[in-house]
Each structure stands twice: as structure tokens, then as C-alpha cells.
Design a protein around this motif. Structure first.
Motif, PDB file in Angstrom:
ATOM      1  N   LEU A  71      -2.406   9.866  -3.927  1.00 53.20           N
ATOM      2  CA  LEU A  71      -1.338  10.143  -2.970  1.00 53.20           C
ATOM      3  C   LEU A  71      -1.951  10.670  -1.668  1.00 53.20           C
ATOM      4  O   LEU A  71      -1.573  10.273  -0.568  1.00 53.20           O
ATOM      5  CB  LEU A  71      -0.364  11.154  -3.558  1.00 53.20           C
ATOM      6  CG  LEU A  71       0.893  11.385  -2.710  1.00 53.20           C
ATOM      7  CD1 LEU A  71       1.808  10.184  -2.820  1.00 53.20           C
ATOM      8  CD2 LEU A  71       1.618  12.639  -3.145  1.00 53.20           C
TER       9      LEU A  71
ATOM     10  N   GLY B 148      -3.696   7.916   0.036  1.00 52.10           N
ATOM     11  CA  GLY B 148      -2.702   6.933   0.427  1.00 52.10           C
ATOM     12  C   GLY B 148      -1.880   7.394   1.614  1.00 52.10           C
ATOM     13  O   GLY B 148      -1.433   6.608   2.424  1.00 52.10           O
TER      14      GLY B 148
ATOM     15  N   SER C  15       3.186   4.828  -7.483  1.00 49.92           N
ATOM     16  CA  SER C  15       2.357   4.782  -8.695  1.00 49.92           C
ATOM     17  C   SER C  15       1.149   5.690  -8.614  1.00 49.92           C
ATOM     18  O   SER C  15       0.800   6.172  -7.578  1.00 49.92           O
ATOM     19  CB  SER C  15       1.920   3.353  -8.953  1.00 49.92           C
ATOM     20  OG  SER C  15       1.415   2.812  -7.780  1.00 49.92           O
TER      21      SER C  15
ATOM     22  N   TYR D 299       0.500   4.416   9.350  1.00 49.73           N
ATOM     23  CA  TYR D 299       1.880   4.787   9.030  1.00 49.73           C
ATOM     24  C   TYR D 299       2.319   5.961   9.900  1.00 49.73           C
ATOM     25  O   TYR D 299       3.427   5.987  10.434  1.00 49.73           O
ATOM     26  CB  TYR D 299       2.009   5.204   7.559  1.00 49.73           C
ATOM     27  CG  TYR D 299       1.743   4.124   6.545  1.00 49.73           C
ATOM     28  CD1 TYR D 299       2.100   2.794   6.789  1.00 49.73           C
ATOM     29  CD2 TYR D 299       1.136   4.418   5.326  1.00 49.73           C
ATOM     30  CE1 TYR D 299       1.851   1.812   5.851  1.00 49.73           C
ATOM     31  CE2 TYR D 299       0.889   3.438   4.377  1.00 49.73           C
ATOM     32  CZ  TYR D 299       1.243   2.137   4.648  1.00 49.73           C
ATOM     33  OH  TYR D 299       0.995   1.171   3.724  1.00 49.73           O
TER      34      TYR D 299
ATOM     35  N   ALA E 252       2.285   1.601  -3.366  1.00 56.70           N
ATOM     36  CA  ALA E 252       1.258   2.057  -4.309  1.00 56.70           C
ATOM     37  C   ALA E 252       0.959   3.533  -4.108  1.00 56.70           C
ATOM     38  O   ALA E 252       0.704   4.266  -5.064  1.00 56.70           O
ATOM     39  CB  ALA E 252      -0.013   1.231  -4.130  1.00 56.70           C
ATOM     40  N   SER E 253       0.990   3.996  -2.861  1.00 59.48           N
ATOM     41  CA  SER E 253       0.674   5.401  -2.583  1.00 59.48           C
ATOM     42  C   SER E 253       1.810   6.311  -3.015  1.00 59.48           C
ATOM     43  O   SER E 253       1.573   7.389  -3.557  1.00 59.48           O
ATOM     44  CB  SER E 253       0.426   5.597  -1.084  1.00 59.48           C
ATOM     45  OG  SER E 253      -0.633   4.778  -0.669  1.00 59.48           O
ATOM     46  N   LEU E 254       3.037   5.900  -2.779  1.00 57.53           N
ATOM     47  CA  LEU E 254       4.169   6.780  -3.029  1.00 57.53           C
ATOM     48  C   LEU E 254       4.611   6.767  -4.483  1.00 57.53           C
ATOM     49  O   LEU E 254       4.957   7.805  -5.036  1.00 57.53           O
ATOM     50  CB  LEU E 254       5.358   6.375  -2.150  1.00 57.53           C
ATOM     51  CG  LEU E 254       5.221   6.647  -0.665  1.00 57.53           C
ATOM     52  CD1 LEU E 254       6.415   6.086   0.085  1.00 57.53           C
ATOM     53  CD2 LEU E 254       5.086   8.138  -0.403  1.00 57.53           C
TER      54      LEU E 254
ATOM     55  N   TYR F 265       0.834  -1.201   0.000  1.00 60.60           N
ATOM     56  CA  TYR F 265       0.000   0.000   0.000  1.00 60.60           C
ATOM     57  C   TYR F 265       0.870   1.252   0.000  1.00 60.60           C
ATOM     58  O   TYR F 265       0.589   2.220  -0.702  1.00 60.60           O
ATOM     59  CB  TYR F 265      -0.930  -0.012   1.211  1.00 60.60           C
ATOM     60  CG  TYR F 265      -1.968   1.094   1.179  1.00 60.60           C
ATOM     61  CD1 TYR F 265      -3.121   0.966   0.412  1.00 60.60           C
ATOM     62  CD2 TYR F 265      -1.781   2.272   1.895  1.00 60.60           C
ATOM     63  CE1 TYR F 265      -4.069   1.968   0.364  1.00 60.60           C
ATOM     64  CE2 TYR F 265      -2.727   3.290   1.858  1.00 60.60           C
ATOM     65  CZ  TYR F 265      -3.869   3.129   1.091  1.00 60.60           C
ATOM     66  OH  TYR F 265      -4.804   4.136   1.051  1.00 60.60           O
ATOM     67  N   LEU F 266       1.911   1.206   0.788  1.00 66.27           N
ATOM     68  CA  LEU F 266       2.816   2.359   0.851  1.00 66.27           C
ATOM     69  C   LEU F 266       3.453   2.582  -0.514  1.00 66.27           C
ATOM     70  O   LEU F 266       3.514   3.704  -1.017  1.00 66.27           O
ATOM     71  CB  LEU F 266       3.883   2.099   1.918  1.00 66.27           C
ATOM     72  CG  LEU F 266       4.742   3.289   2.328  1.00 66.27           C
ATOM     73  CD1 LEU F 266       3.884   4.429   2.861  1.00 66.27           C
ATOM     74  CD2 LEU F 266       5.757   2.869   3.395  1.00 66.27           C
TER      75      LEU F 266
END
Lengths: 248, 669, 224
Positions: C3, C6, A248, C16, A244-246, A241-242
Motif C-alpha cells: 500500500l 502503491g 489487494s 496519482y 492493486a494498491s488499494l 495499479y491503483l
């Protein structure tokens, strides 16, 4: 053996429920827990009381349908089993056994011990698949070798039966083990990596929308999971997930 | 051949039939597919794969399952594997060999053209599943692993530990959910089909009960696919799931679909024996155990009696005091004879008084020899030439645990006995039903527009199914056959437009279903449904089980009819119609089993030969082997529901023509 | 959008931030402890000099704002998560055996966290507030005499007791917190994860034990 059962009775999703207390006699230690419930139900019917409704189907621990919270634990006190594989030899004569439905906002009670787990289906709909149509001319199955270690890890993740014990047992009613098992299975296989970023984002998004709680890494899910699915899958999903978030 | 049966087998050589047929099936354009609705009942391997594939093609699909999620269908419980003629092991496998093995294994009672098609598409199934992310077992080179399974001489079985069915079903389920997400499939979970709606001779919809609210719903479509599985639960105790039932298929039968070969049921030899009266379900132990386990009973009646009474233990008996009856009777195949043969042999020994548990209905499956054999091998590998017996046993136990660990653990959980130190006890149990709704080559029943897939149809396994072939057939039907063959029917429907649920046929079917369900609730009886089911199971098991006789079958017919009457008079169903009521659903299912049971007996009576899972006492050789009568019985029995009474069903025969395989007596000696 | 969700919106994003702020706060605790140890091994002036340095050296001042933000984020995020977790199970169990499958600390992180927060408020009022805004006397080197009020506070038994209990609570929080943070960030490995677990637990015991030792030292030591 003779037992006292405290069973949750609830007519439907709208009404509130309560515990009812029943006695069952001459239970053999070789019976499964669900067979004991069958005995209770036959007894209730002959007394003119409606039987206790519970989900069950394969009765061999693979369909994931049975879902009872027994004496404060998902699928009861034994490890690595579903309720249908729990045997009465795990209890003692004279015991009082509390039987409740899974409790989670995302698993509303349907009736008695039966809950609605369609939230799991919706999470799969959000991305728990590889987008490949049925085709007669796909690449040969052996065209892409997969490292045995990865294939085995993917298999271990894929053994999830979707019973919901992880949610039921988690103090936060979190679905992280379920979701991460599916994310991991596909993330570990080359076929699944193409859509990995979208998959993890969409599945986590749906998980949040369904109202499951957050993971506090207590590890209870892993202990209660009938298939022993590891929380390593949760760590993998956190990474995915991280990423994918950072990226793509 | 009956005039009512047209199997629509394409012309030409068997190996070209399918390719040619596919090329001639009328196509439905994508724009027109959007105007066509298809109902799929059941979401096992056949149902899920069919629903997903049809939705991908553009049809509007409605899928139904009685479970809370399509992922729970009982295909999930299949352990062993799935066959495919990939010949990855370079051991001489081919499409023809798979075709041949399947026909032979089915004791020459299946249709050549269908079976050949099955063998042809088997390879595509594996490609499809791998692309979907099904984690099959792999070797260290990263390629797919295979094993030999169910007594065939090549390794063509793909597997995912002991959970192959689960992995394949989850693959199909994820394909299905992908279409649900797209809105191409509307999923109706916790819904049970309670009747088929036939409009002007065509299947145009179903009546379904919403199991949560109890409402009866009308659903229309241009075609209906029934993929509702087998009817093994007519035996009450079986390896089927508790909810597995014949209702969808039986309702279709009563609306005109012929029921084929209902007496062809498969009794699986390696199940955990029954332990008591309250048992609800039998658990299968994978057939793969027979690759290493040896099956035996005591050689003397006294020893067997002593064991049953607990005075003697299995390990107390020396080699000479044991009778490895499969190795004795079938030296060529030994413990690996096909399921029907192994099951009957176990029954024969137990009937003769050699059974080894309290009920006298169990034989031993022993791993002691395998443990020593593997242990010795490991000791040699490790250079332990002076290894003691206990060291060898420890090493061997490790190997056996790595191969069968999950099965051994399952056995221990259920029986509370350690299978590493004492032999397991096993006994045959009902597992699969080869019979089912009659279908033509396009998988369409005798009701136009009603298609039947997977275990619910009769088509590919003849009188006995080979191991690892059920998964293959379910997925073949759903992924690779139906998507093409529905076109043969639906091509005429492109301008039909939506089917209205206000048609009188829907109203009639709904009110008939309501009356029937209310009938159960209003019956002022005193006996729970479960009791009737248990009694039916006993009758069917005793008389239409592993061995059948004219006398027993006639007795069974009378007993089932009497029980049926008693059921309607004396059943007790509590609760209401418009609520979740599993007892009511169960009554509805058991009522159909009570009719099916009689048809099974009728079919078994009419088939005066022994073949595959159907063994007539009157037709056996001097050594007790099955005697097939090809001259008179090389046909499919297709029964038409007549006069509103299952006992008055009319038999239609579809002659089986064998052009590519010569009929011979199966011999495993 | 991706983003944003996320990194801020989703349940995983919140976790996180919990993990990152938590790990950062641990690094602060280590520095804090090093300074505090001057009470035991140094002189009053050493301690005051250390305190003056920490409140005036510009880079540290910048980091201190990061620290305040982290504390705030860790606390607010934690409370939000805990509320969501409670909402995820509106009807509780009649019987729930949490101890059957998870450790006590892991099941009580929110409780331990809130207690730690309460402690922090009291603690900051006693020392941080006085140091920044109070009118403390100066020591021989012209530094504010934080040492004096520290010793005075610890000489009150109830204050020391509260401090010790709070450190035990923090210890439990970290006992689970360290490995949990690594798991949340996905920093796991078959070989190193057990090391992280042991290191995290050791750190929890040593760090909080050392902190708790200081008021006890002040209480029993006749020289201060």
C-alpha cells in the motif's frame, strides 16, 4: 538521389561518441532505410572505415530489433513503420539526414546506433507472463469463451514488438506504453486476471528500478509506435495499479 | 538402412507409438534434474518453448540467442497460423487427417511415426498457448476461430490476425522469461554458438562468442539442444531474418551430426518481387491472400513485353487477354495448390517470357474479382439492388480491407503501389528449409546428447511443408516432445556431475574457433563479406532453386568451390576480435553457407527424382509435373561430413516405411 | 508495504497525487474566480466581504490548509518528477522533433508549472500575505480593504502584464492538465474521454481568460 548522413559513431558503452558525416550517392527511392545503410557500410568498408553498427534482423517490421532515431523522430518521419519499413521515397535528393541511437538511461549505447534494451526483458521477467507450466492436460482451449471485444483489445495490446520507440520518442524516456501494453493484454484475458495485481505491481516496480522516466501523457509514444498501440493501455494500467494498491 | 542411422521408432501401431514410448522413457527424479545442465541454442518457438519447459521440469538451462532479446527470433515473423486437429469446426478433421495431410503435403518423404506424433500433440499446443494468454482470433460467441489454410480441405488453422508467429513466440518468450526470473534459465542474449564441444563422443557444451565483447566463452552441459532455425539465407535473398544462419547446425554437422535432405527447401509463391541489386531481404505476403486473389499473367508475349516496358497496364487487359495459369492447369485446386506447385508454375510462366515487372520475374495477384464478389454480396445484404459498379467496388474494397488490410498496407509501404486498384505483383522466394540435422524419433542427432528441434531438424515436413505447420512443429518439439525425450539420454547422466570447461576438448574447440575468426580478420583481401554472400546466393538460386538439373548442379558445385577459395583469399573484414564486430560475425556465417551450398547441390544431384520442393528437370511428366520415384528414393538422405570437405560428404540412407498411408502421386488437377 | 509503495513510492503513485492535487486546485480556481468577478460585477464592499468570509469561515479555513498542502505537494512532486524525467535521458538527442508527435503544452508542463508557481509566490505576497498579516485599512463594513490594494496593483501596467502572461501560462498548463489528470487516474472511456478533453480545454480557456480579463478591466475602466 544523393544524401548527406550525419551518423552517431560510438566505439562502445564506455567511450563518448560523436557525429560523423558521410555522403551516399545514387540511392533509389525504392530502397528501405536499412538498405541505404547497407550501401553506406559497403562503401565504408571499401574505404577502410569500419561499418556503422546498428540492430536489425527481420527487416519486415515485426522483430522490433531496428532502432534508429532519424531526423528527430523514432523510426523516422513515416508513421506506423519500423526503420526497416521506412523507404527512401520519404526523403528528397540533397537531404541531410541525422541518424542517432535511442537515448535513455535504461537503454545504454552498445556501439554506434545499437543500444541495450535488456531492461525490457527484465520488466517482462518481473511479471509479464501467466504462471502456467507446460502441461499436456490443461483445460480445453475453448473451455473459457472470451468476449470478442476483449480478445481483440488484448490482441491489439499484444502486438507490441518491444522496439523501444515509445521510450526513445518520449521526452521523459518513459516506458509506460511498453509496460502497459503487456499489463493490458493479460488484464483483459480471464487467464491473466488471476495474477493481475501482482503483475502490475511488480512490472511497475521494475520499470521504476530501470530508470525510465515518468509519463506526462503527451501521447507521443502512441503516435510513433510502429504498431499503433493506444495510450488507452496506459490508462488501463493506471487503473490496474491503483486497484492493486488499494484493494489487494 | 545405414548402420550408422537408428531412427529408434517405437514398435506398435502408429497411433500408439508415442503414448507407449512416453511410458517407457526413463524418468529423472527432480533432485537429479537439478544436477543436470542443458544448453539450448536459439530462442525461436522451438528453443524458447524447450528452454522454458525443461526449466520447469527442474533442469538447469542455459539459453543462447544472437539477437538482443530472445523475443526477436524469426519465428516472430510467421504470419498465417498454426494447425491443430481440434475439429472445432466439426468439418471432419481428426488427428489422422492432419497426419495424412502432412505426409501427403510432404510428398511422402517424411517419417510416419514423427508426423503422427506431431498431429497428436497439436491439440495440446493450442490449450497451452491459450492458457499462456496468447490472444488467438475469436468469433462473436467468444470461441476460437479457425480458417482454412495452405490448400487443405478443413479449417484447422488457428490464427492471430496476420501475426500468429509473433503471438506464439511472445507466449513462449514469456514462459522463458518467467524461468529466467526464477533463476532456472540463464539467458545469454547477443551470444552466438561458434562450435560444438564433443567429449568422449557426447555433446557436452558449446563455444559461444559474446557478440558485445567479442570474447569466446566455454559453456558446458550434459546435453545440447540446437534450435537455431533454417538455412534459407544460403540463397542470400530470402524471407528469413538478416541474422538467420546455419552456423550452429553446420558446426554440429562438422562435429559428427548428419545433415539430412539439405536440398529440400521451400520456395514460397507469394512474396514481393525483387526490385533492385541492393535489396537485402524479401518480404512474404501471407498465403491467405490466395484464398481470394487470382494469379495471372498476360496470355500473349507482346502484352507481357508491353507491360514490362510500361506501355501497358494490367487493368487494360480484358479477361480473354489474361492467363489464369493455376486455374487453367489445376482446375480442382486452382489458386490454392500447395506452395511448391504454385511457385514452379510462376517460374515456368516467367521463364517463358510472361513476367510482368522490369526484371521479368513477377506475376499478378489480383483482387478485382474478389472485390466485386464481396461488393455484390454486401450490396445484396444492404438491399441495394440498383448499386452502381463504383458502389459495389467501394463496398467490396471495405470487405477486402477488413480481411487483408494489414497485408495490403505492407505491400503499399514497400512498393508504393495501391493494391486495391491495381493487381499486386508477386514472385516466389525462399522461405523455409525442410532439410536439417538428422534426428531420430527422440530428436537426437547422430551425436549422442545433441538434440535438434524446430526448423533446424529435418524431421516432419518431408519434401514440402504445408502452410501453418512450421509453428506447430516448433512448439510440438519444444513443449511436448523434448521434455520427455531428453530423458532417454540424460537418465544416464544423473551421477556424472558438472562437466568441466577445462577439459582439453573445450580448449581445442575454443582455439580452433579463435584461429578461424582471426583468420578472417587477418585475410588481407579487398572484398566485403556481403559481396560473397550475394554471389553465393545467385549461384544457389539459379541452380538449386525451384528447378534443378544435373548440369546446373555440377556447375553450381564447381562455382561454389571456386567462390569459397576466393572468399578465404580475398575477403575483407575490418575491426578487431574483442569488440562488437558484426562484419566478423557475418564472415563466420557466410563461410558456413559457402560449405552448405555445396552439400545442397550434392544432395540435389543424388536425388534423381522430383518431389516436393525438389524438382529435377530430368524427372517430370509430359505436362511438366513432378515425377517421384518411390521405388528408388523413398529414403532420407543423411550426409556425414567426411575428410574435412563438404564435397566429400558420405551419404547414408534411412529408408522410409509407410505402413499407414499408401503412396500415391499428388494430384491437384 | 504494498500500500505504501502503491500510494507513495512508485512513479505511478506520484502521478496519482499530481492528478488529484491538480484537479483539486482547479476546483479552487473556480471558487477564486467567482469571488474575483465581484470586482467586475459587484462593489468594492462585496469583494471585501467575500475576502473576509473566505479567511474567517471555519470550514473554508480548514479547506484552505488542504489547499496549501496541495499546492506544496503538486509543486514538490512535480519538481521531483521533472528531475527524474531529465535523469532518464542523460545524453540528449542532436535533433529532436517534439512537435511531430505531441502538443506544445503537454511537452512543457514542468516549465509552465514553475512559471505558475513563481506567479503564485508574487501573487500571494501581493494579496494573501497582506490580507493575513498586513495592516490593511478597513472599509465601511469593517472588512479589510483588499479591494483597494487589488485595484492599486492592477493599475500598474507591468503588474497587470505579468498577471496576464501568467494566466496564459496557466491556461496552457490546464489545457493539457485536465485530460492528463483523467488519463493518469485511469478515468477513460471511449465515449466520455473526448468529452473530458473538450471540457478540460474549454475550462482552461474560460477560467484563465476570465482571470486575465480582470486586470485589463481595471486598467481600462475609468470608474475604478
Amino acid at each position: 538521389m544523393n544524401l548527406t548522413l550525419k551518423v552517431w559513431r560510438q566505439k562502445n558503452a564506455k567511450e563518448t561518441g560523436s557525429f560523423a558525416t558521410y555522403q551516399v550517392r545514387d540511392i533509389s527511392p525504392d530502397m528501405s532505410f536499412l538498405e541505404m545503410m547497407d550501401v553506406l557500410n559497403e562503401q565504408l568498408i571499401s574505404q577502410g572505415t569500419e561499418s556503422v553498427v546498428f540492430d536489425h534482423d527481420c527487416r519486415e517490421g515485426i522483430c522490433g530489433m531496428c532502432s534508429m532515431f532519424i531526423n528527430g523522430e523514432a523510426h523516422g518521419p513515416d508513421r506506423g513503420v519500423t526503420t526497416c519499413q521506412l523507404h527512401m521515397r520519404k526523403f528528397k535528393d540533397g537531404d541531410t539526414i541525422t541518424v542517432e541511437p535511442w537515448r535513455a538511461k535504461a537503454f545504454p549505447v552498445v556501439r554506434d546506433l545499437m543500444v541495450d534494451r535488456s531492461s525490457f526483458d527484465r520488466i517482462i521477467q518481473a511479471g509479464g507472463f501467466i504462471s502456467v507450466n507446460t502441461m499436456g492436460n490443461l483445460p480445453d482451449a475453448n473451455a473459457t469463451p472470451i468476449e470478442k471485444h476483449d480478445a481483440d483489445a488484448a490482441f491489439d495490446a499484444a502486438t507490441c514488438i518491444g522496439c523501444g520507440a515509445c521510450v526513445a520518442t518520449c521526452k521523459n524516456a518513459s516506458a509506460m506504453l511498453f509496460v502497459s501494453a503487456k499489463v493490458s493484454q493479460f488484464a483483459l484475458l480471464p487467464q491473466g486476471q488471476v495474477e493481475a495485481a501482482d503483475r502490475v505491481r511488480n512490472m511497475v516496480n521494475q520499470m521504476d528500478l530501470e530508470g525510465f522516466g515518468n509519463c506526462t501523457n503527451t501521447g507521443a509514444c502512441e503516435v510513433e509506435c510502429p504498431k499503433g498501440i493506444s495510450i488507452e493501455n496506459i490508462a488501463r494500467m493506471n487503473r490496474e495499479y491503483l486497484k492493486a494498491s488499494l484493494i489487494s | 538402412m545405414s548402420t550408422k542411422l537408428n531412427s529408434r521408432i517405437p514398435e506398435g501401431p502408429v497411433a500408439e507409438k508415442w503414448t507407449k514410448h512416453k511410458g517407457t522413457i526413463p524418468l529423472v527424479s527432480p533432485a537429479n534434474k537439478r544436477r543436470i545442465d542443458v544448453i539450448v541454442v536459439g530462442t525461436g518457438l522451438a528453443g524458447s518453448s524447450a528452454a522454458a519447459s525443461l526449466a520447469e521440469l527442474g533442469y538447469n538451462v542455459k539459453a543462447f540467442c544472437f539477437q538482443d532479446s530472445p523475443r526477436r527470433a524469426h519465428s516472430i515473423a510467421a504470419q498465417g497460423g498454426i494447425n491443430a486437429a481440434k475439429n472445432y469446426q466439426n468439418d471432419g478433421d481428426s488427428v489422422f487427417r492432419l497426419f495424412y495431410d502432412t505426409i501427403k503435403g510432404g510428398d511422402y518423404r517424411s517419417r510416419e511415426a514423427n508426423v503422427h506424433r506431431l498431429a497428436e500433440v497439436s491439440t495440446s499446443i493450442i490449450d497451452q498457448c491459450v492458457a499462456q494468454g496468447v490472444p488467438f482470433a475469436r468469433d462473436y460467441g467468444g470461441l476460437l476461430d479457425n480458417r482454412s489454410f495452405g490448400g487443405v480441405q478443413v479449417s484447422r488453422t488457428f490464427y492471430a490476425k496476420g501475426q500468429t508467429g509473433q503471438q506464439l513466440l511472445l507466449g513462449a518468450y514469456s514462459a522463458l522469461e518467467r524461468q529466467v526470473a526464477k533463476g532456472r534459465v540463464k539467458m545469454y542474449a547477443r551470444h552466438e554458438m561458434v562450435d560444438l564441444v564433443v567429449v568422449k563422443g557426447k555433446a557436452r557444451g558449446i563455444i559461444a562468442r559474446n557478440l558485445v565483447t567479442g570474447e569466446l566463452e566455454r559453456h558446458s552441459a550434459h546435453a545440447v539442444i540446437v534450435a537455431s532455425g533454417g538455412y534459407g539465407n544460403v540463397f542470400y535473398l530470402s524471407t528469413n531474418a538478416m541474422g538467420s544462419n546455419v552456423t550452429a547446425a553446420w558446426k554440429a554437422h562438422k562435429k559428427g551430426a548428419f545433415f539430412a535432405n539439405p536440398c529440400f527447401t521451400q520456395i514460397h509463391p507469394t512474396c514481393i518481387p525483387v526490385n533492385g541489386e541492393t535489396q537485402s531481404k524479401l518480404t512474404l505476403m501471407s498465403e491467405s491472400l490466395r484464398n481470394d486473389g487470382r494469379i495471372w499473367v498476360p496470355a500473349s508475349l507482346e502484352d507481357a513485353k508491353a507491360i514490362r516496358e510500361g506501355r501497358l497496364k494490367a487493368i487494360d487487359l480484358s479477361e480473354e487477354q489474361r492467363d489464369y495459369y493455376l486455374e487453367r492447369r489445376y482446375p480442382a485446386f486452382g489458386n490454392l495448390v500447395p506452395r511448391d506447385v504454385a511457385s514452379r508454375a510462376a517460374k515456368e510462366r516467367c521463364d517463358a517470357g510472361y513476367g510482368v515487372n522490369k526484371t521479368g520475374e513477377a506475376v499478378y495477384l489480383d483482387f478485382a474479382a474478389a472485390i466485386v464478389r464481396y461488393g455484390q454480396e454486401q450490396a445484396n445484404l444492404k438491399g441495394m439492388h440498383q448499386a452502381t459498379e463504383s458502389e459495389i467496388v467501394a463496398l467490396g474494397t471495405k470487405v477486402v480491407a477488413s480481411k487483408y488490410g494489414n497485408l495490403f498496407q505492407m505491400y503499399e509501404k514497400i512498393t508504393d503501389e495501391n493494391p486495391y486498384t491495381a493487381p499486386m505483383k508477386i514472385y516466389p522466394a525462399v522461405h523455409y528449409t525442410m532439410g536439417g540435422l538428422w534426428v531420430d524419433y527422440n530428436l537426437m542427432s547422430t551425436v549422442p546428447g545433441l538434440f535438434v528441434a524446430g526448423e533446424a531438424n529435418f524431421s516432419d515436413h518431408g519434401a514440402n511443408r504445408l502452410g501453418a505447420s512450421a509453428l506447430m512443429q516448433g512448439l510440438a518439439d519444444g513443449y511436448f516432445v523434448l521434455p520427455y525425450t531428453v530423458g532417454t539420454f540424460l537418465a544416464d547422466d544423473i551421477s556424472t556431475g558438472p562437466i568441466s570447461t577445462d577439459l582439453p576438448e573445450f580448449a581445442e574447440a575454443e582455439s580452433a574457433s579463435r584461429a578461424r575468426l582471426e583468420g578472417f580478420l587477418n585475410s588481407k583481401g579487398s572484398v566485403p563479406v556481403e559481396v560473397f554472400h550475394r554471389r553465393l546466393g545467385r549461384i544457389v538460386w539459379d541452380n538449386i532453386g525451384m528447378a534443378r538439373s544435373e548440369m546446373g548442379l555440377k556447375k553450381a558445385i564447381a562455382a561454389i568451390r571456386a567462390l569459397r577459395e576466393e572468399f578465404y583469399r580475398d575477403v575483407k573484414v575490418l575491426g578487431g576480435m574483442y569488440e562488437m564486430n558484426p562484419e566478423l560475425d557475418k564472415a563466420n556465417r557466410v563461410a558456413d553457407f559457402l560449405e552448405l551450398g555445396e552439400l545442397m547441390a550434392l544432395d540435389a544431384l543424388a536425388r534423381e527424382e522430383s518431389c516436393g520442393g525438389h524438382f529435377r528437370d530430368e524427372h517430370q511428366s509430359e505436362e511438366g509435373e513432378a515425377l517421384r520415384r518411390d521405388e528408388e528414393f523413398a529414403f532420407v538422405s543423411a550426409w556425414e561430413f567426411t575428410d574435412g570437405d563438404p564435397g566429400k560428404a558420405t551419404l547414408h540412407k534411412e529408408e522410409l516405411v509407410f505402413e499407414n498411408i499408401k503412396l500415391v502421386t499428388r494430384s491437384y488437377k | 508495504m504494498t500500500l505504501k509503495r502503491g500510494l507513495f513510492g512508485s512513479s505511478l503513485a506520484r502521478k496519482y497525487w499530481m492528478a488529484l492535487t491538480g484537479l483539486f486546485l482547479i476546483s479552487f480556481l473556480v471558487i477564486h474566480l467567482v469571488g474575483n468577478l465581484t470586482i467586475v460585477i459587484g462593489t468594492a464592499d462585496d469583494f471585501n466581504a467575500y475576502a473576509a468570509f473566505m479567511t474567517s469561515f471555519p470550514p473554508i479555513k480548514i479547506i484552505s490548509y488542504l489547499l496549501y498542502a496541495s499546492i506544496l505537494l503538486h509543486a514538490v512532486d512535480g519538481i521531483v518528477l521533472a528531475r527524474q524525467n531529465r535523469a532518464a535521458r542523460p545524453v540528449g538527442y542532436g535533433e529532436y522533433r517534439g512537435s511531430a508527435n505531441a502538443g506544445w503544452a503537454s511537452r512543457n508542463m514542468a516549465l509552465l508549472g514553475i512559471f505558475t508557481l513563481l506567479f503564485l509566490l508574487v501573487h500571494m505576497k501581493s494579496f494573501w500575505f497582506e490580507m493575513h498579516f498586513g495592516s490593511l485599512p478597513l472599509d465601511a463594513n469593517g472588512n479589510k480593504d483588499l479591494f483597494g490594494i487589488t485595484v492599486a496593483a492592477f493599475e500598474q501596467v507591468w503588474y497587470s502584464a505579468f498577471y496576464v502572461v501568467a494566466m496564459v501560462s496557466l491556461g496552457f498548463h490546464l489545457w493539457h492538465g485536465v485530460e492528463s489528470a483523467f488519463q493518469t487516474m485511469g478515468w477513460t472511456h471511449p465515449t466520455y474521454t473526448p468529452v473530458v478533453q473538450i471540457a478540460g480545454r474549454t475550462l482552461a480557456v474560460v477560467l484563465c481568460g476570465a482571470f486575465a480579463m480582470i486586470p485589463l478591466y481595471v486598467l481600462i475602466s475609468p470608474n475604478i
